[in-house]
Motif scaffolding. Structure first.
Motif, PDB file in Angstrom:
ATOM      1  N   THR A  11       0.833  -1.395  -0.182  1.00  0.00           N
ATOM      2  CA  THR A  11      -0.400  -0.047  -0.107  1.00  0.00           C
ATOM      3  C   THR A  11       0.310   1.236  -0.239  1.00  0.00           C
ATOM      4  O   THR A  11       2.618   1.749   0.113  1.00  0.00           O
TER       5      THR A  11
ATOM      6  N   SER B 250      -7.176  -3.117  -6.531  1.00  0.00           N
ATOM      7  CA  SER B 250      -6.980  -2.420  -4.897  1.00  0.00           C
ATOM      8  C   SER B 250      -6.302  -3.068  -3.815  1.00  0.00           C
ATOM      9  O   SER B 250      -6.485  -4.059  -3.531  1.00  0.00           O
ATOM     10  N   GLU B 251      -6.153  -2.598  -2.794  1.00  0.00           N
ATOM     11  CA  GLU B 251      -6.083  -3.442  -1.566  1.00  0.00           C
ATOM     12  C   GLU B 251      -6.841  -4.285  -1.293  1.00  0.00           C
ATOM     13  O   GLU B 251      -6.451  -5.126  -0.734  1.00  0.00           O
ATOM     14  N   GLU B 252      -7.970  -3.180  -1.382  1.00  0.00           N
ATOM     15  CA  GLU B 252      -8.856  -4.533  -0.704  1.00  0.00           C
ATOM     16  C   GLU B 252      -8.978  -5.564  -1.683  1.00  0.00           C
ATOM     17  O   GLU B 252      -9.377  -6.706  -1.377  1.00  0.00           O
TER      18      GLU B 252
ATOM     19  N   LYS C 274      -6.285  -8.026  -1.170  1.00  0.00           N
ATOM     20  CA  LYS C 274      -6.731  -9.274   0.206  1.00  0.00           C
ATOM     21  C   LYS C 274      -7.701  -9.724   0.193  1.00  0.00           C
ATOM     22  O   LYS C 274      -7.300 -10.951   0.531  1.00  0.00           O
ATOM     23  N   SER C 275      -8.968  -9.475  -0.482  1.00  0.00           N
ATOM     24  CA  SER C 275      -9.531 -11.079  -1.019  1.00  0.00           C
ATOM     25  C   SER C 275      -9.250 -12.490  -1.588  1.00  0.00           C
ATOM     26  O   SER C 275      -9.924 -13.269  -1.551  1.00  0.00           O
TER      27      SER C 275
ATOM     28  N   ALA D  21     -13.921  -6.453  -6.211  1.00  0.00           N
ATOM     29  CA  ALA D  21     -14.107  -5.184  -4.996  1.00  0.00           C
ATOM     30  C   ALA D  21     -15.533  -4.358  -5.028  1.00  0.00           C
ATOM     31  O   ALA D  21     -15.321  -4.448  -6.303  1.00  0.00           O
TER      32      ALA D  21
ATOM     33  N   GLU E 260     -15.007   2.251  -3.139  1.00  0.00           N
ATOM     34  CA  GLU E 260     -15.402   2.629  -2.635  1.00  0.00           C
ATOM     35  C   GLU E 260     -16.648   3.347  -2.559  1.00  0.00           C
ATOM     36  O   GLU E 260     -17.056   3.635  -1.193  1.00  0.00           O
TER      37      GLU E 260
ATOM     38  N   ARG F  14     -20.271   2.062  -2.007  1.00  0.00           N
ATOM     39  CA  ARG F  14     -20.588   1.060  -0.581  1.00  0.00           C
ATOM     40  C   ARG F  14     -22.329   1.346  -1.253  1.00  0.00           C
ATOM     41  O   ARG F  14     -23.445   1.766  -1.217  1.00  0.00           O
TER      42      ARG F  14
END
Length: 159
Positions: free
Chosen positions: A8, A96-98, A101-102, A139, A142, A144
């Motif tokens: 990151t 992305s970071e998310e 990680k996923s 993902a 950003e 929601r």
């Protein structure tokens, strides 16, 4: 040796794969201090620190890096980094970071197929999808999503 790392903007390591033993794990610390947290803007995509070359790309807030102590073809390294980004996008969309990680298990499978002892192998997504059939987790980015059900057993709908 090549280390493929995604980190990151803060320098946190998300994924790391060491292919040979001439690169120590603490090489990432040198990259974090001298490149990610550098006070001056880094203009070159290749940084040499203590006889170690760091080839890096930055996509959004993610740094993708290849590390070597050998004399390598820089064009090939950057082609591999770009292909890795394209494969991740092909499997799970936005990098992305998310998303990393996923999809860390999928990313390790991809790295094991596309690099053998640090040497590029198969990089075509069509061919790789015959070997690696796992679907990536897309993902949401950003935005929601709030779900509401319509009627009895209705389908969840983004609001």
């Amino acid at each position: 040796a090549v280390v493929s790392t995604q980190s990151t903007g803060k320098g946190e390591i998300l994924i790391s794969r060491i292919y040979r033993d001439d690169i120590a794990r603490n090489a990432v610390d040198a990259f974090r201090v001298n490149v990610i947290h550098a006070r001056s803007q880094i203009r070159s995509p290749v940084t040499n620190i203590a006889r170690t070359s760091f080839f890096h790309l930055k996509k959004s807030n993610i740094w993708i890096t290849a590390v070597t102590r050998q004399n390598v073809n820089a064009a090939m390294v950057f082609e591999m980094l770009h292909k890795t980004l394209a494969l991740m996008t092909s499997y799970f969309g936005k990098v992305s970071e998310e998303a990393i990680k996923s999809n860390f298990v999928l990313i390790y499978e991809l790295l094991d197929e596309i690099l053998d002892f640090g040497y590029p192998q198969k990089t075509d997504s069509g061919i790789l999808k015959t070997f690696i059939t796992q679907q990536g987790i897309k993902a949401l980015g950003e935005r929601r999503y709030h779900m509401k059900l319509r009627g009895y057993g209705g389908q969840p709908q983004p609001v």
